[in-house]
Enzyme design. Structure first.
Site, mmCIF file in Angstrom:
data_model
loop_
_atom_site.group_PDB
_atom_site.id
_atom_site.type_symbol
_atom_site.label_atom_id
_atom_site.label_comp_id
_atom_site.label_asym_id
_atom_site.label_seq_id
_atom_site.Cartn_x
_atom_site.Cartn_y
_atom_site.Cartn_z
ATOM 1 N N HIS A 298 -3.837 -5.471 -1.579
ATOM 2 C CA HIS A 298 -4.900 -5.327 -0.552
ATOM 3 C C HIS A 298 -5.752 -6.627 -0.955
ATOM 4 C CE1 HIS A 298 -3.342 -1.196 -0.844
ATOM 5 N NE2 HIS A 298 -4.016 -1.013 0.441
ATOM 6 N N SER B 113 0.839 -1.194 -0.092
ATOM 7 C CA SER B 113 0.044 -0.056 0.071
ATOM 8 C C SER B 113 1.107 1.315 0.067
ATOM 9 C CB SER B 113 -0.956 -0.017 1.305
ATOM 10 O OG SER B 113 -1.942 0.890 0.984
ATOM 11 N N GLU C 99 -1.202 -2.726 -8.127
ATOM 12 C CA GLU C 99 -2.612 -3.001 -7.705
ATOM 13 C C GLU C 99 -3.104 -1.533 -7.191
ATOM 14 O OE1 GLU C 99 -3.438 -2.882 -3.993
ATOM 15 O OE2 GLU C 99 -1.500 -2.168 -3.423
#
Length: 341
Positions: free
Chosen positions: A311, A121, A244
């Protein structure tokens, strides 16, 4: 412009983790432990059960904007980078402010004594900066609270992949698609007192065929975009790009991909791995795969979508900077470099 090209053979590896090694827990971005103290303690206990000593950083219980000022957050990390007893650093959680600490990190200390650094992230910023500035392999993998704090214990796929990637000085080999996954949301420290409901995941989608091998680089698309034009984004020449996103808007995804293309990230890729959307409806996942196909199916490198990386639960631990081979005909993603020594 992106940073200097770093070939996989030129990147430094940290020693593999062994039982009894110390892991430093850091909060490079948002506050972690104060948000869900019970989950934090469960997660730290899980690492101890796995055989490691857990050392809390100075910002573990920090609150406010981020987990502290950029100077405080960088000092927490630098203390562990300079400590010869700490062999790995794991982020508590992501957030939105990790890029603020990048000019303050002691990259010379990291290069002099390579450590394992793990997160995803917003922690993508730190991972890629350490590849670019210190020339070390880093790891796109689980954070302390989100993954190791799972009830009643970390998901076996996540835990076993973490231990295998960080503990053995051999190539991890083919990435195995998990048999079960979950995107059920339970509020931490109030609802996360049971196992989350899981289901069979969708298979990977090979959007473009062929084969390609190169150093794996990337992470969270939203975070990578803020590094474009800085010296903290490594060169992607010949790389396999992993991305992502937390977004659920194709228009925003399009905007960020265009930004990275303008920065030269997509100029000469060996392949592309696209992670599954974050708690996204199946309709969004379908739209995302269609969008990726429209952009990259004819670019001459293999592209695979729907990989549970980032995630997603469970998630693999993937070495950034190590060679990865994609083969659309075989449907395989294979790590071909040892990530630790």
């Amino acid at each position: 412009m992106a940073g200097p090209v770093l070939e996989p053979a030129g990147l430094l590896r940290a020693p593999g983790l062994r039982a009894g090694d110390a892991i430093g827990v850091v909060s490079p971005s948002g506050p972690g432990a104060p948000v869900a103290p019970h989950r934090f303690r469960r997660a730290a206990g899980a690492l101890r059960t796995m055989g490691f000593e857990v050392r809390e950083g100075t910002r573990t219980w920090g609150t406010g904007h981020g987990s502290g000022t950029p100077e405080e957050r960088a000092a927490e990390i630098n203390a562990f980078l300079r400590d010869p007893e700490v062999r790995a650093i794991v982020a508590t959680i992501g957030g939105h402010t990790c890029n603020a600490i990048l000019p303050l990190i002691d990259y010379a200390a990291l290069r002099a004594d390579p450590k394992i650094i793990v997160g995803y992230s917003d922690i993508t910023a730190l991972l890629l900066a350490c590849v670019a500035k210190a020339g070390v392999v880093t790891f796109h993998g689980p954070t302390l609270m989100a993954e190791f704090g799972e009830f009643p214990e970390p998901l076996p796929y996540t835990r076993d992949g973490f231990l295998a990637a960080l503990g053995r000085p051999v190539a991890a080999g083919p990435l195995v698609h998990p048999t079960h996954w979950t995107d059920e949301f339970l509020l931490w420290d109030s609802e996360d007192v049971r196992e989350r409901v899981s289901a069979e995941p969708r298979p990977w989608s090979w959007i473009a065929g062929g084969t390609g091998t190169g150093p794996l680089l990337g992470g969270n698309l939203d975070t990578m975009s803020v590094l474009a034009g800085t010296g903290y984004l490594p060169g992607f020449h010949g790389a396999v790009l992993l991305w992502e996103t937390c977004l659920t808007s194709i228009a925003r995804v399009d905007q960020l991909l265009t930004h990275l293309e303008m920065a030269g990230v997509m100029d000469d890729l060996a392949g592309m791995i696209v992670g599954h959307g974050f708690r996204a409806a199946p309709e969004f996942e379908d739209a995302l795969r269609e969008h990726v196909a429209g952009r990259y199916a004819g670019r001459g490198f293999p592209v695979v979508c729907g990989v549970l990386a980032g995630h997603s639960d469970p998630m693999p631990t993937l070495p950034l900077g190590c060679a990865v081979a994609l083969d659309a005909d075989r449907g395989s993603i294979e790590v071909t470099d040892a990530a630790v020594r």
